[in-house]
Design a protein around this motif. Structure first.
Motif, short mmCIF file in Angstrom:
data_model
loop_
_atom_site.label_atom_id
_atom_site.label_comp_id
_atom_site.label_asym_id
_atom_site.label_seq_id
_atom_site.Cartn_x
_atom_site.Cartn_y
_atom_site.Cartn_z
N CYS A 28 -8.43 2.67 8.13
CA CYS A 28 -8.33 1.52 7.23
C CYS A 28 -7.95 1.94 5.82
O CYS A 28 -7.84 3.13 5.52
N ILE A 29 -7.78 0.96 4.97
CA ILE A 29 -7.56 1.15 3.55
C ILE A 29 -8.85 0.70 2.87
O ILE A 29 -9.28 -0.44 3.07
N ILE A 83 -7.47 4.41 -3.92
CA ILE A 83 -7.88 3.85 -2.64
C ILE A 83 -8.09 5.01 -1.66
O ILE A 83 -7.60 6.11 -1.89
N LEU A 135 -2.89 0.30 -4.05
CA LEU A 135 -2.66 -0.99 -3.42
C LEU A 135 -2.23 -1.92 -4.53
O LEU A 135 -2.96 -2.10 -5.51
N VAL A 173 0.86 -1.18 0.00
CA VAL A 173 0.00 0.00 0.00
C VAL A 173 0.89 1.23 0.00
O VAL A 173 1.64 1.47 0.95
N THR A 195 -4.11 6.08 9.21
CA THR A 195 -3.74 4.74 8.78
C THR A 195 -2.34 4.44 9.30
O THR A 195 -1.43 5.24 9.10
N ILE A 204 -8.39 -3.77 5.41
CA ILE A 204 -8.65 -3.41 4.02
C ILE A 204 -10.08 -3.82 3.74
O ILE A 204 -10.46 -4.96 4.02
N VAL A 247 -12.39 -4.72 -3.98
CA VAL A 247 -12.08 -5.62 -2.87
C VAL A 247 -12.47 -7.05 -3.22
O VAL A 247 -11.80 -8.01 -2.81
#
Length: 184
Positions: free
Chosen positions: A160-161, A53, A38, A31, A71, A140, A168
């Motif tokens: 978060c990512i 992202i 990502l 990332v 993050t 993620i 996803v």
């Protein structure tokens, strides 16, 4: 700047111990917080790169704490998978990791019992406590029923990512428990 980022990734990946890449390690995720991408890596090859992202609403920080909206930077592993998340699909990371626990203990952000609980869980391969002063539930995930336009225009997560639900789902083919995630 790109050269410095590449150097940092090389240091993180080549640092030895649980961080070091191994031939049997399988796919791993990289990332890039600067480029907001990502990338799935396997055997030194880029398998896929996801662009646009979203990260924590307050950026990123190697010394993340609970509620700061940042993050965390570092090397993590996927510790749990929730296919029924409100964010569509959630790959939970083993945050806080060994390094963050050590820093936080030295900085007196957590006491010895908390430090020991985190370290013990990580050594056992369990999910570390998620309710400490360092925060938790970092992973993620997709956007669920969230606003796709917000996702495209702003960093909106609690740390978060985030990818789109479609992204996803595509990512899922490379992720399993133990998948290494390098956030830099």
């Amino acid at each position: 700047m790109q050269r410095i980022r590449a150097y940092l990734v090389a240091l993180l990946v080549g640092a030895g111990g649980p961080v070091a890449a191994q031939a049997d390690d399988g796919p791993w995720l990289m990332v890039d917080t600067g480029e907001q991408t990502l990338t799935v890596m396997e055997e030194g090859q880029v398998k896929q790169t996801f662009k646009n992202i979203s990260l924590g609403r307050n950026g990123y920080d190697p010394q993340r704490t609970a509620g700061d909206g940042r993050t965390p930077l570092g090397v993590f592993r996927v510790a749990w998978i929730n296919p029924n998340s409100r964010f569509h699909l959630f790959f939970g990371l083993d945050y806080p990791n060994h390094q963050r626990a050590e820093q936080a203990f030295q900085q007196k952000l957590i006491d010895f019992d908390t430090y020991y609980s985190i370290r013990r869980a990580l050594y056992r391969g369990d999910v570390p406590p998620q309710n400490t002063a360092l925060g938790g539930n970092i992973g993620i995930h997709g956007i669920g029923n969230g606003n796709r336009r917000v996702h495209e225009e702003a960093n909106w997560t609690e740390g978060c990512i985030a990818l789109t639900n479609e992204q996803v789902d595509q990512l899922a083919q490379w992720v399993s428990l133990g998948t290494r995630v390098v956030i830099y």
